[in-house]
Design a protein around this motif. Sequence first.
Motif, PDB file in Angstrom:
ATOM      1  N   CYS A   1       0.805  -1.229   0.000  1.00 57.22           N
ATOM      2  CA  CYS A   1       0.000   0.000   0.000  1.00 57.22           C
ATOM      3  C   CYS A   1       0.834   1.273   0.000  1.00 57.22           C
ATOM      4  CB  CYS A   1      -0.941  -0.002   1.197  1.00 57.22           C
ATOM      5  SG  CYS A   1      -0.102  -0.119   2.779  1.00 57.22           S
ATOM      6  N   VAL A   2       2.109   1.190  -0.358  1.00 57.12           N
ATOM      7  CA  VAL A   2       2.953   2.371  -0.390  1.00 57.12           C
ATOM      8  C   VAL A   2       3.468   2.570  -1.813  1.00 57.12           C
ATOM      9  CG1 VAL A   2       5.105   3.375   0.450  1.00 57.12           C
ATOM     10  CG2 VAL A   2       3.663   2.081   2.006  1.00 57.12           C
ATOM     11  N   GLU A   3       3.382   3.787  -2.281  1.00 55.83           N
ATOM     12  CA  GLU A   3       3.900   4.102  -3.607  1.00 55.83           C
ATOM     13  C   GLU A   3       5.345   4.543  -3.484  1.00 55.83           C
ATOM     14  OE1 GLU A   3       1.502   6.871  -5.764  1.00 55.83           O
ATOM     15  OE2 GLU A   3      -0.356   5.831  -5.247  1.00 55.83           O
ATOM     16  N   GLU A   4       6.185   4.112  -4.425  1.00 54.76           N
ATOM     17  CA  GLU A   4       7.597   4.503  -4.422  1.00 54.76           C
ATOM     18  C   GLU A   4       7.707   5.997  -4.705  1.00 54.76           C
ATOM     19  OE1 GLU A   4      11.754   3.281  -6.594  1.00 54.76           O
ATOM     20  OE2 GLU A   4      10.052   1.914  -6.698  1.00 54.76           O
ATOM     21  N   SER A   5       8.592   6.649  -3.963  1.00 54.82           N
ATOM     22  CA  SER A   5       8.795   8.080  -4.168  1.00 54.82           C
ATOM     23  C   SER A   5      10.290   8.372  -4.192  1.00 54.82           C
ATOM     24  CB  SER A   5       8.123   8.883  -3.050  1.00 54.82           C
ATOM     25  OG  SER A   5       8.699   8.551  -1.803  1.00 54.82           O
ATOM     26  N   GLU A   6      10.649   9.560  -4.660  1.00 55.51           N
ATOM     27  CA  GLU A   6      12.045   9.957  -4.696  1.00 55.51           C
ATOM     28  C   GLU A   6      12.539  10.216  -3.278  1.00 55.51           C
ATOM     29  OE1 GLU A   6      13.089  13.059  -7.392  1.00 55.51           O
ATOM     30  OE2 GLU A   6      11.663  12.361  -8.898  1.00 55.51           O
ATOM     31  N   VAL A   7      13.824   9.967  -3.066  1.00 55.02           N
ATOM     32  CA  VAL A   7      14.436  10.216  -1.766  1.00 55.02           C
ATOM     33  C   VAL A   7      15.308  11.453  -1.898  1.00 55.02           C
ATOM     34  CG1 VAL A   7      15.978   9.303   0.007  1.00 55.02           C
ATOM     35  CG2 VAL A   7      14.409   7.774  -1.200  1.00 55.02           C
ATOM     36  N   ALA A   8      15.098  12.409  -1.011  1.00 57.22           N
ATOM     37  CA  ALA A   8      15.863  13.656  -1.057  1.00 57.22           C
ATOM     38  C   ALA A   8      17.305  13.404  -0.634  1.00 57.22           C
ATOM     39  CB  ALA A   8      15.222  14.682  -0.124  1.00 57.22           C
ATOM     40  N   GLU A   9      18.215  14.185  -1.161  1.00 55.30           N
ATOM     41  CA  GLU A   9      19.615  14.115  -0.758  1.00 55.30           C
ATOM     42  C   GLU A   9      19.731  14.568   0.692  1.00 55.30           C
ATOM     43  OE1 GLU A   9      22.376  13.012  -2.352  1.00 55.30           O
ATOM     44  OE2 GLU A   9      21.031  12.319  -3.946  1.00 55.30           O
ATOM     45  N   SER A  10      20.705  14.029   1.405  1.00 54.26           N
ATOM     46  CA  SER A  10      20.924  14.386   2.792  1.00 54.26           C
ATOM     47  C   SER A  10      21.324  15.851   2.908  1.00 54.26           C
ATOM     48  CB  SER A  10      22.022  13.513   3.396  1.00 54.26           C
ATOM     49  OG  SER A  10      22.276  13.910   4.726  1.00 54.26           O
ATOM     50  N   THR A  11      20.830  16.509   3.942  1.00 51.91           N
ATOM     51  CA  THR A  11      21.179  17.915   4.166  1.00 51.91           C
ATOM     52  C   THR A  11      22.345  18.048   5.139  1.00 51.91           C
ATOM     53  OG1 THR A  11      19.536  18.069   5.936  1.00 51.91           O
ATOM     54  CG2 THR A  11      18.827  18.709   3.711  1.00 51.91           C
ATOM     55  N   THR A  12      22.831  16.939   5.702  1.00 48.31           N
ATOM     56  CA  THR A  12      23.966  16.968   6.618  1.00 48.31           C
ATOM     57  C   THR A  12      25.101  16.115   6.074  1.00 48.31           C
ATOM     58  OG1 THR A  12      23.115  15.104   7.893  1.00 48.31           O
ATOM     59  CG2 THR A  12      22.485  17.294   8.643  1.00 48.31           C
ATOM     60  N   GLN A  13      26.300  16.420   6.506  1.00 51.37           N
ATOM     61  CA  GLN A  13      27.477  15.683   6.068  1.00 51.37           C
ATOM     62  C   GLN A  13      27.616  14.399   6.887  1.00 51.37           C
ATOM     63  OE1 GLN A  13      30.530  18.239   5.193  1.00 51.37           O
ATOM     64  NE2 GLN A  13      31.614  16.722   4.013  1.00 51.37           N
ATOM     65  N   ALA A  14      28.122  13.349   6.273  1.00 55.91           N
ATOM     66  CA  ALA A  14      28.318  12.074   6.960  1.00 55.91           C
ATOM     67  C   ALA A  14      29.290  12.246   8.118  1.00 55.91           C
ATOM     68  CB  ALA A  14      28.841  11.029   5.989  1.00 55.91           C
ATOM     69  N   THR A  15      29.029  11.533   9.219  1.00 55.01           N
ATOM     70  CA  THR A  15      29.919  11.591  10.384  1.00 55.01           C
ATOM     71  C   THR A  15      30.888  10.418  10.399  1.00 55.01           C
ATOM     72  OG1 THR A  15      28.300  10.405  11.714  1.00 55.01           O
ATOM     73  CG2 THR A  15      28.222  12.814  11.784  1.00 55.01           C
ATOM     74  N   ALA A  16      30.799   9.553   9.411  1.00 51.24           N
ATOM     75  CA  ALA A  16      31.690   8.392   9.286  1.00 51.24           C
ATOM     76  C   ALA A  16      32.111   8.292   7.824  1.00 51.24           C
ATOM     77  CB  ALA A  16      30.958   7.126   9.724  1.00 51.24           C
ATOM     78  N   PRO A  17      33.153   7.519   7.533  1.00 49.13           N
ATOM     79  CA  PRO A  17      33.574   7.376   6.131  1.00 49.13           C
ATOM     80  C   PRO A  17      32.445   6.824   5.260  1.00 49.13           C
ATOM     81  CG  PRO A  17      35.167   6.377   7.629  1.00 49.13           C
ATOM     82  CD  PRO A  17      33.981   6.762   8.448  1.00 49.13           C
ATOM     83  N   THR A  18      32.333   7.317   4.026  1.00 49.90           N
ATOM     84  CA  THR A  18      31.290   6.832   3.117  1.00 49.90           C
ATOM     85  C   THR A  18      31.773   5.683   2.252  1.00 49.90           C
ATOM     86  OG1 THR A  18      31.902   8.478   1.474  1.00 49.90           O
ATOM     87  CG2 THR A  18      30.135   9.076   3.015  1.00 49.90           C
ATOM     88  N   TYR A  19      33.086   5.453   2.178  1.00 49.05           N
ATOM     89  CA  TYR A  19      33.685   4.344   1.443  1.00 49.05           C
ATOM     90  C   TYR A  19      33.308   4.352  -0.043  1.00 49.05           C
ATOM     91  CZ  TYR A  19      34.436   2.798   6.211  1.00 49.05           C
ATOM     92  OH  TYR A  19      34.802   2.749   7.525  1.00 49.05           O
ATOM     93  N   GLU A  20      33.116   5.521  -0.617  1.00 51.86           N
ATOM     94  CA  GLU A  20      32.784   5.614  -2.039  1.00 51.86           C
ATOM     95  C   GLU A  20      33.901   5.019  -2.878  1.00 51.86           C
ATOM     96  OE1 GLU A  20      31.280   9.344  -3.493  1.00 51.86           O
ATOM     97  OE2 GLU A  20      30.414   9.785  -1.531  1.00 51.86           O
ATOM     98  N   GLY A  21      33.534   4.222  -3.868  1.00 51.79           N
ATOM     99  CA  GLY A  21      34.494   3.618  -4.754  1.00 51.79           C
ATOM    100  C   GLY A  21      35.147   2.358  -4.231  1.00 51.79           C
ATOM    101  N   MET A  22      34.863   1.993  -2.985  1.00 52.46           N
ATOM    102  CA  MET A  22      35.447   0.770  -2.430  1.00 52.46           C
ATOM    103  C   MET A  22      34.609  -0.432  -2.844  1.00 52.46           C
ATOM    104  SD  MET A  22      36.662   1.731   1.429  1.00 52.46           S
ATOM    105  CE  MET A  22      37.356   0.117   1.668  1.00 52.46           C
ATOM    106  N   GLU A  23      35.269  -1.541  -3.096  1.00 49.13           N
ATOM    107  CA  GLU A  23      34.551  -2.756  -3.482  1.00 49.13           C
ATOM    108  C   GLU A  23      33.851  -3.393  -2.283  1.00 49.13           C
ATOM    109  OE1 GLU A  23      35.387  -7.088  -5.529  1.00 49.13           O
ATOM    110  OE2 GLU A  23      36.963  -5.599  -5.521  1.00 49.13           O
ATOM    111  N   HIS A  24      34.520  -3.403  -1.130  1.00 48.97           N
ATOM    112  CA  HIS A  24      33.955  -4.020   0.070  1.00 48.97           C
ATOM    113  C   HIS A  24      33.900  -3.003   1.205  1.00 48.97           C
ATOM    114  CE1 HIS A  24      34.238  -7.955  -1.774  1.00 48.97           C
ATOM    115  NE2 HIS A  24      35.495  -7.669  -2.117  1.00 48.97           N
TER     116      HIS A  24
END
Length: 80
Positions: free
Chosen positions: A41-64
């Motif tokens: 009963c829930v329709e998929e909607s867009e998720v807004a980008e975060s308005t705060t900076q991450a407080t931990a590493p985001t590990y972008e580009g890492m395989e694991h």
Amino acid sequence: MTALNNDVEFPAIYAKSEEGYVVSLRFGGEGQAFLRVDTPCVEESEVAESTTQATAPTYEGMEHIPRPNIRSPFWSAGAP
């Protein structure tokens, strides 16, 4: 119940109701639990980008992504 995995290391159970609700409970490495619930009963909607900076590493580009390394006397099982 739609499926059951009796694996000793990685057990899981899957269920679906007549109304279309789907639930799965899986256990992964080192006892991590994964609970997923899907509802019809829930329709998929867009998720807004975060308005705060991450407080931990985001590990972008890492395989694991590394496993969590924080222990809690309440939540963590076994010896430290």
